[in-house]
Scaffold this motif. Structure first.
Motif, mmCIF file in Angstrom:
data_model
loop_
_atom_site.group_PDB
_atom_site.id
_atom_site.type_symbol
_atom_site.label_atom_id
_atom_site.label_comp_id
_atom_site.label_asym_id
_atom_site.label_seq_id
_atom_site.Cartn_x
_atom_site.Cartn_y
_atom_site.Cartn_z
ATOM 1 N N ARG A 100 64.289 -49.695 -17.186
ATOM 2 C CA ARG A 100 65.049 -48.898 -16.210
ATOM 3 C C ARG A 100 66.555 -48.978 -16.528
ATOM 4 N NH1 ARG A 100 64.395 -44.587 -12.865
ATOM 5 N NH2 ARG A 100 66.498 -44.382 -12.081
ATOM 6 N N ASP A 124 56.027 -47.009 -15.983
ATOM 7 C CA ASP A 124 56.138 -46.942 -14.521
ATOM 8 C C ASP A 124 57.525 -47.436 -14.057
ATOM 9 O OD1 ASP A 124 55.565 -46.782 -11.838
ATOM 10 O OD2 ASP A 124 54.430 -48.668 -11.794
ATOM 11 N N ASP A 127 60.408 -45.047 -10.192
ATOM 12 C CA ASP A 127 60.390 -45.065 -8.730
ATOM 13 C C ASP A 127 61.306 -46.145 -8.160
ATOM 14 O OD1 ASP A 127 58.953 -47.248 -9.588
ATOM 15 O OD2 ASP A 127 57.224 -46.904 -8.278
#
Ligand SMILES: NC(=O)c1ccc[n+]([C@@H]2O[C@H](COP(=O)([O-])OP(=O)(O)OC[C@H]3O[C@@H](n4cnc5c(N)ncnc54)[C@H](OP(=O)(O)O)[C@@H]3O)[C@@H](O)[C@H]2O)c1
Length: 166
Positions: A100, A124, A127
């Motif tokens: 991220r 993933d 979010d």
């Protein structure tokens, strides 16, 4: 090849400032990307600034610091307390925090895993958002110590090999 339309873009890898300076001086093509070692323990910020000046994308290899673990280093990014602490705050893993961080700072990142569950984990990362303070804390982990070989040590003598089909 670019002029003939046989390739859409030209990228380089492990080009250090001296290599980029020479490339930019002697050719008319600015590389689209330079794939270099970047993870929290080795960030090459001066080189990344040069990329930004010329519009070259920084692509991070060993983006989650794999090279700090599989080469048997004593301190690995996966066990880093700062990364683990940030990961806990988001309910994510240290690998997801590192990935991220790359995306929020505008880098391409190419993590590798042999395990399907980790490949899914590494995707993933869309979010949650790291705060400015968390990014600053990750930046502060830089040790300026390379995990991989120094690109200047890569010569035909040290890394050369026959390519039979060439
Ligand atoms: N241009 C260059 O000179 C250069 C140099 C080195 C690497 N690369 C490329 O960069 C890519 C990635 O680099 P890399 O493999 O060195 O490092 P990396 O992606 O940072 O780390 C890979 C290591 O981390 C483990 N791992 C993956 N996901 C994980 C997760 N979510 N949690 C915990 N551990 C995880 C992997 O083990 P498992 O497989 O067991 O999951 C593997 O040992 C590769 O495609 C490689 O070809 C390029």
């Amino acid at each position: 090849m670019l002029a003939d339309g046989n390739v859409r873009a030209i990228g380089v890898s492990n080009f250090m400032p001296n290599h980029l300076r020479r490339l930019l001086a002697e050719t008319s093509v600015i590389p689209a990307v330079n794939q270099i070692e970047v993870h929290p323990y080795f960030q090459q910020t001066a080189l990344q600034r040069i990329h930004a000046e010329h519009g070259i994308l920084t692509q991070a290899w060993s983006p989650i610091g794999g090279i700090t673990s599989y080469l048997g280093g004593s301190k690995t990014t996966f066990d880093d307390p700062t990364l683990q602490n940030i990961a806990r705050q988001h309910g994510k893993s240290p690998a997801q925090v590192m990935l991220r961080g790359h995306l929020q700072q505008g880098r391409s990142a190419i993590p590798k895993s042999t395990k399907p569950a980790r490949i899914a984990e590494n995707f993933d990362v869309f979010d949650f958002e790291l705060s400015k303070d968390q990014l600053t804390a990750i930046d502060a982990l830089d040790t300026s110590v390379r995990g991989g070989p120094d690109p200047d040590s890569i010569t035909l003598e040290t890394f050369g090999r026959e390519i039979p089909e060439a």
